[in-house]
Design an enzyme around this catalytic site. Structure first.
Site, PDB file in Angstrom:
ATOM      1  N   TYR A  40       3.844 -21.972   4.056  1.00  0.00           N
ATOM      2  CA  TYR A  40       3.844 -21.690   5.017  1.00  0.00           C
ATOM      3  C   TYR A  40       1.887 -21.161   4.814  1.00  0.00           C
ATOM      4  O   TYR A  40       1.353 -21.373   5.281  1.00  0.00           O
ATOM      5  CB  TYR A  40       3.983 -21.810   5.783  1.00  0.00           C
TER       6      TYR A  40
HETATM    7  N1  LIG Z   1       3.590 -22.672  16.810  1.00  0.00           N
HETATM    8  C1  LIG Z   1       3.157 -20.828  17.091  1.00  0.00           C
HETATM    9  O1  LIG Z   1       3.216 -20.548  17.152  1.00  0.00           O
HETATM   10  C2  LIG Z   1       2.055 -21.738  15.982  1.00  0.00           C
HETATM   11  C3  LIG Z   1       1.842 -20.721  15.360  1.00  0.00           C
HETATM   12  C4  LIG Z   1       0.204 -20.929  14.360  1.00  0.00           C
HETATM   13  C5  LIG Z   1       0.226 -21.715  13.946  1.00  0.00           C
HETATM   14  N2  LIG Z   1       0.935 -23.144  14.349  1.00  0.00           N
HETATM   15  C6  LIG Z   1       0.169 -24.428  14.429  1.00  0.00           C
HETATM   16  O2  LIG Z   1       0.006 -25.467  15.804  1.00  0.00           O
HETATM   17  C7  LIG Z   1       0.650 -26.563  15.075  1.00  0.00           C
HETATM   18  C8  LIG Z   1       0.720 -27.091  15.863  1.00  0.00           C
HETATM   19  O3  LIG Z   1       1.965 -27.027  16.024  1.00  0.00           O
HETATM   20  P1  LIG Z   1       3.014 -26.756  18.194  1.00  0.00           P
HETATM   21  O4  LIG Z   1       3.251 -25.017  18.089  1.00  0.00           O
HETATM   22  O5  LIG Z   1       2.064 -27.250  18.720  1.00  0.00           O
HETATM   23  O6  LIG Z   1       4.278 -27.324  17.387  1.00  0.00           O
HETATM   24  P2  LIG Z   1       5.409 -28.561  17.793  1.00  0.00           P
HETATM   25  O7  LIG Z   1       4.978 -28.714  19.005  1.00  0.00           O
HETATM   26  O8  LIG Z   1       6.110 -28.808  16.457  1.00  0.00           O
HETATM   27  O9  LIG Z   1       4.064 -29.440  16.882  1.00  0.00           O
HETATM   28  C9  LIG Z   1       3.661 -30.143  15.349  1.00  0.00           C
HETATM   29  C10 LIG Z   1       3.323 -31.488  16.304  1.00  0.00           C
HETATM   30  O10 LIG Z   1       2.508 -31.583  14.895  1.00  0.00           O
HETATM   31  C11 LIG Z   1       3.006 -33.370  14.474  1.00  0.00           C
HETATM   32  N3  LIG Z   1       3.638 -33.656  13.173  1.00  0.00           N
HETATM   33  C12 LIG Z   1       4.222 -32.971  12.204  1.00  0.00           C
HETATM   34  N4  LIG Z   1       4.700 -33.832  11.472  1.00  0.00           N
HETATM   35  C13 LIG Z   1       3.706 -34.630  10.988  1.00  0.00           C
HETATM   36  C14 LIG Z   1       3.414 -35.532  10.029  1.00  0.00           C
HETATM   37  N5  LIG Z   1       3.672 -35.672   9.034  1.00  0.00           N
HETATM   38  N6  LIG Z   1       2.583 -36.282  10.903  1.00  0.00           N
HETATM   39  C15 LIG Z   1       2.049 -36.226  12.030  1.00  0.00           C
HETATM   40  N7  LIG Z   1       2.231 -35.636  12.905  1.00  0.00           N
HETATM   41  C16 LIG Z   1       2.994 -34.756  13.000  1.00  0.00           C
HETATM   42  C17 LIG Z   1       4.645 -33.994  15.467  1.00  0.00           C
HETATM   43  O11 LIG Z   1       4.986 -34.541  15.832  1.00  0.00           O
HETATM   44  P3  LIG Z   1       5.481 -35.892  14.688  1.00  0.00           P
HETATM   45  O12 LIG Z   1       7.322 -34.660  14.980  1.00  0.00           O
HETATM   46  O13 LIG Z   1       6.065 -36.722  16.575  1.00  0.00           O
HETATM   47  O14 LIG Z   1       5.445 -36.177  14.313  1.00  0.00           O
HETATM   48  C18 LIG Z   1       3.839 -32.617  16.188  1.00  0.00           C
HETATM   49  O15 LIG Z   1       3.301 -33.454  17.990  1.00  0.00           O
HETATM   50  C19 LIG Z   1       0.509 -26.482  13.845  1.00  0.00           C
HETATM   51  O16 LIG Z   1      -0.162 -26.643  12.968  1.00  0.00           O
HETATM   52  C20 LIG Z   1       1.388 -25.514  13.585  1.00  0.00           C
HETATM   53  O17 LIG Z   1       1.723 -25.314  11.949  1.00  0.00           O
HETATM   54  C21 LIG Z   1       1.645 -22.923  15.480  1.00  0.00           C
END
Ligand SMILES: NC(=O)c1ccc[n+]([C@@H]2O[C@H](COP(=O)([O-])OP(=O)(O)OC[C@H]3O[C@@H](n4cnc5c(N)ncnc54)[C@H](OP(=O)(O)O)[C@@H]3O)[C@@H](O)[C@H]2O)c1
Length: 256
Positions: free
Chosen positions: A160
């Protein structure tokens, strides 16, 4: 910021990872500020429900179920923006996948492949198709979701950390290549945010949040809407002199 600077009226935005968390919050926020939004993720039911919610509130939205790992799915989302709304002005490439931090030598190859594929190939696929569409209309703004793990080793899994560093690399390369052609490209260094991704990490490792907060100035999770605000600023004209940047939305983790 003035309301005018937050105006997204008619600006067509594609958002990936829109079925939950930060992407869903961005879809609601952008649409509430007048942007027609094209929403992509794999779970159709969640996307359809969100489109219904946005339309009920008077906004415009289209759902394109698909996998960012597949170029043809991404192309379909870009085509939908062009067919339904006539253009593509901005993109929030936010879909991501994380695995629980594990010693590098014990991390299965499949985890490495999955994390690199969704986060890196996903952004690669998105930018290739989005840039092609934006060049036709004279430019646009792209925002890629990285992480504090894109700049430092935060203690999450090595794949990651590597993947989010690559997202920042792709962001800088694209910003540099297309800057004179009207396209700005930026990344967000997102800190710990309470979303499905984070909830699943906490479920698997109770108490881990203390580790996340150890470095932070603000000792709490972000709400997804707080991250969406930064994405909207970068997608809009208010950030017109910002490109190739990685903007922290991290409660101060990178400051100390
Ligand atoms: N939450 C944190 O603390 C945090 C911190 C740093 C960065 N981030 C980043 O923020 C972004 C959003 O994450 P989140 O925290 O909002 O988590 P989340 O609620 O789990 O959202 C992740 C999203 O990505 C989609 N996704 C995953 N694999 C995919 C694929 N192969 N094709 C299309 N869509 C896909 C999921 O939808 P489906 O399952 O419906 O495909 C979901 O809509 C990510 O890039 C994550 O790495 C999050």
């Amino acid at each position: 910021m003035t309301e005018n600077a937050r105006n997204m009226d008619g600006r067509v935005v594609m958002i990936t990872g829109a079925s939950s968390g930060i992407g869903a919050a961005a879809a609601r926020l952008f649409a509430a500020h007048g942007a027609p939004v094209v929403l992509m993720a794999r779970r159709q039911q969640q996307l359809d429900a969100l489109v219904g919610e946005i339309e009920k509130a008077g906004g415009q939205a289209a759902a394109v179920p698909g996998d960012v790992r597949r170029g043809e799915d991404v192309e379909r989302a870009v085509e939908t923006a062009l067919e339904r709304f006539g253009r593509l002005d901005a993109a929030f490439n936010n879909a991501g996948h994380a695995t629980l931090g594990q010693d590098l030598h014990e991390t299965p190859d499949d985890d490495f492949d999955a994390v690199i594929d969704v986060n890196v190939r996903g952004v690669w696929n998105c930018m290739r198709h989005q840039i092609r569409a934006m060049l036709r209309t004279g430019g646009g703004s792209i925002v890629n979701t990285a992480s504090t793990a894109g700049l430092i080793a935060t203690g999450v899994g090595a794949p990651y950390v590597a993947a989010k560093h690559a997202v920042i690399g792709l962001t800088k390369a694209a910003a540099s290549e297309y800057g004179t052609r009207g396209i700005r490209v930026n990344a967000l260094a997102v800190g710990s945010t309470l979303t499905e991704m984070m909830e699943s990490v906490i479920d698997r490792a109770p108490g881990i949040e203390k580790k996340f907060f150890a470095r932070a100035i603000q000792q709490r999770f972000a709400d997804p809407a707080e991250v969406a605000e930064a994405a909207m600023w970068l997608c809009g004209d208010a950030s017109s002199f910002v490109t190739g940047a990685t903007v922290p939305v991290d409660g101060g983790v990178l400051a100390v």
